[in-house]
Design a protein around this motif. Sequence first.
Motif, short mmCIF file in Angstrom:
data_model
loop_
_atom_site.label_atom_id
_atom_site.label_comp_id
_atom_site.label_asym_id
_atom_site.label_seq_id
_atom_site.Cartn_x
_atom_site.Cartn_y
_atom_site.Cartn_z
N ASN A 68 0.86 -1.17 0.00
CA ASN A 68 0.00 0.00 0.00
C ASN A 68 0.90 1.23 0.00
O ASN A 68 1.52 1.57 1.00
N VAL A 69 0.98 1.88 -1.15
CA VAL A 69 1.78 3.10 -1.27
C VAL A 69 0.90 4.35 -1.13
O VAL A 69 1.38 5.46 -1.32
N GLY A 70 -0.36 4.13 -0.76
CA GLY A 70 -1.30 5.23 -0.60
C GLY A 70 -1.32 5.77 0.81
O GLY A 70 -0.46 5.46 1.63
N LYS A 71 -2.38 6.55 1.08
CA LYS A 71 -2.49 7.23 2.38
C LYS A 71 -3.62 6.68 3.24
O LYS A 71 -3.77 7.09 4.39
N ILE A 72 -4.42 5.76 2.67
CA ILE A 72 -5.51 5.14 3.42
C ILE A 72 -5.45 3.64 3.24
O ILE A 72 -4.82 3.14 2.30
N PRO A 73 -6.08 2.85 4.13
CA PRO A 73 -6.03 1.38 4.02
C PRO A 73 -6.71 0.85 2.74
O PRO A 73 -7.70 1.43 2.26
N HIS A 74 -6.15 -0.24 2.22
CA HIS A 74 -6.69 -0.93 1.05
C HIS A 74 -6.53 -2.43 1.26
O HIS A 74 -5.77 -2.87 2.12
N ASN A 75 -7.22 -3.21 0.44
CA ASN A 75 -6.96 -4.65 0.38
C ASN A 75 -6.88 -5.05 -1.08
O ASN A 75 -7.05 -4.21 -1.99
N PHE A 76 -6.58 -6.32 -1.34
CA PHE A 76 -6.48 -6.84 -2.70
C PHE A 76 -7.22 -8.16 -2.71
O PHE A 76 -6.87 -9.08 -1.96
N VAL A 77 -8.25 -8.24 -3.54
CA VAL A 77 -9.13 -9.41 -3.56
C VAL A 77 -9.18 -9.98 -4.97
O VAL A 77 -9.40 -9.24 -5.93
N ILE A 78 -8.99 -11.29 -5.09
CA ILE A 78 -9.19 -11.99 -6.36
C ILE A 78 -10.60 -12.57 -6.32
O ILE A 78 -10.93 -13.35 -5.42
N LEU A 97 -0.45 -12.47 -0.86
CA LEU A 97 -1.61 -13.30 -1.15
C LEU A 97 -1.18 -14.37 -2.15
O LEU A 97 -0.66 -14.05 -3.21
N THR A 98 -1.36 -15.65 -1.78
CA THR A 98 -1.01 -16.76 -2.68
C THR A 98 -2.30 -17.38 -3.19
O THR A 98 -3.17 -17.75 -2.42
N VAL A 99 -2.39 -17.47 -4.52
CA VAL A 99 -3.59 -18.01 -5.17
C VAL A 99 -3.15 -19.07 -6.16
O VAL A 99 -2.20 -18.87 -6.92
N THR A 100 -3.85 -20.21 -6.18
CA THR A 100 -3.61 -21.24 -7.18
C THR A 100 -4.73 -21.17 -8.21
O THR A 100 -5.89 -21.42 -7.90
N PHE A 101 -4.36 -20.80 -9.43
CA PHE A 101 -5.31 -20.75 -10.54
C PHE A 101 -5.30 -22.12 -11.20
O PHE A 101 -4.26 -22.56 -11.69
N LYS A 102 -6.43 -22.80 -11.18
CA LYS A 102 -6.49 -24.17 -11.69
C LYS A 102 -6.78 -24.26 -13.18
O LYS A 102 -6.57 -25.31 -13.77
N LYS A 103 -7.25 -23.16 -13.78
CA LYS A 103 -7.53 -23.20 -15.22
C LYS A 103 -7.31 -21.84 -15.85
O LYS A 103 -7.22 -20.82 -15.16
N LYS A 104 -7.21 -21.85 -17.17
CA LYS A 104 -7.05 -20.61 -17.93
C LYS A 104 -8.29 -19.75 -17.74
O LYS A 104 -9.37 -20.26 -17.47
N GLY A 105 -8.10 -18.46 -17.92
CA GLY A 105 -9.26 -17.58 -17.85
C GLY A 105 -8.87 -16.16 -17.48
O GLY A 105 -7.70 -15.82 -17.36
N VAL A 106 -9.91 -15.33 -17.33
CA VAL A 106 -9.73 -13.94 -16.93
C VAL A 106 -10.34 -13.80 -15.54
O VAL A 106 -11.50 -14.15 -15.33
N TYR A 107 -9.54 -13.32 -14.61
CA TYR A 107 -9.93 -13.22 -13.21
C TYR A 107 -9.97 -11.75 -12.79
O TYR A 107 -9.05 -10.99 -13.08
N THR A 108 -11.02 -11.37 -12.08
CA THR A 108 -11.20 -10.00 -11.62
C THR A 108 -10.53 -9.81 -10.26
O THR A 108 -10.61 -10.68 -9.40
N TYR A 109 -9.88 -8.67 -10.08
CA TYR A 109 -9.35 -8.28 -8.77
C TYR A 109 -9.88 -6.90 -8.44
O TYR A 109 -10.21 -6.11 -9.34
N GLU A 110 -10.00 -6.60 -7.14
CA GLU A 110 -10.48 -5.29 -6.72
C GLU A 110 -10.18 -5.05 -5.25
O GLU A 110 -9.82 -5.97 -4.52
N CYS A 111 -10.38 -3.80 -4.85
CA CYS A 111 -10.33 -3.41 -3.44
C CYS A 111 -11.77 -3.38 -2.96
O CYS A 111 -12.62 -2.75 -3.59
N GLU A 118 -15.28 1.11 -7.27
CA GLU A 118 -16.01 2.01 -8.15
C GLU A 118 -15.18 3.24 -8.51
O GLU A 118 -15.39 3.86 -9.55
N GLU A 119 -14.23 3.58 -7.66
CA GLU A 119 -13.36 4.73 -7.91
C GLU A 119 -12.12 4.36 -8.72
O GLU A 119 -11.26 5.20 -8.95
N GLY A 120 -12.00 3.10 -9.13
CA GLY A 120 -10.91 2.70 -10.01
C GLY A 120 -10.02 1.57 -9.54
O GLY A 120 -9.13 1.13 -10.26
N MET A 121 -10.24 1.06 -8.33
CA MET A 121 -9.37 -0.01 -7.82
C MET A 121 -9.92 -1.38 -8.21
O MET A 121 -10.39 -2.14 -7.37
#
Length: 128
Positions: A68-78, A97-111, A118-121
Amino acid sequence: MSRIRISLLGLAAAVAVVAVGAGSSLAAGSAKKVVKPTTITVKASEFKYVLSSKTVAKPGKVVFKVTNVGKIPHNFVILSGINKATPLIKPRKSATLTVTFKKKGVYTYECTVGEHAEEGMLGTLKVK
């Protein structure tokens, strides 16, 4: 001892050495190759993420090192059925955060803090 007996002992010892050497090379050849996980660095700030890569070469284990290089708390969610998250990360702190991706695809991440997504994270990670 007779010469024949000494020769037979020498031959038996030589066969034993060859057999041991062959066995160890067979064992080494049958060992599974250890695959290192892919590591992606993530910088979180108001209100965006910067990933070192948004593409992973193949399914498998991925380690996200989130700072977190920002000024307020954040998280990272797959999301996308994985639903794994870091804890809330305070400014100038990091989490992994360690994640095992079992198949090909497009995965969404967000705060998931407040309206940060909604503000861009948010974004997508492609597993080829």
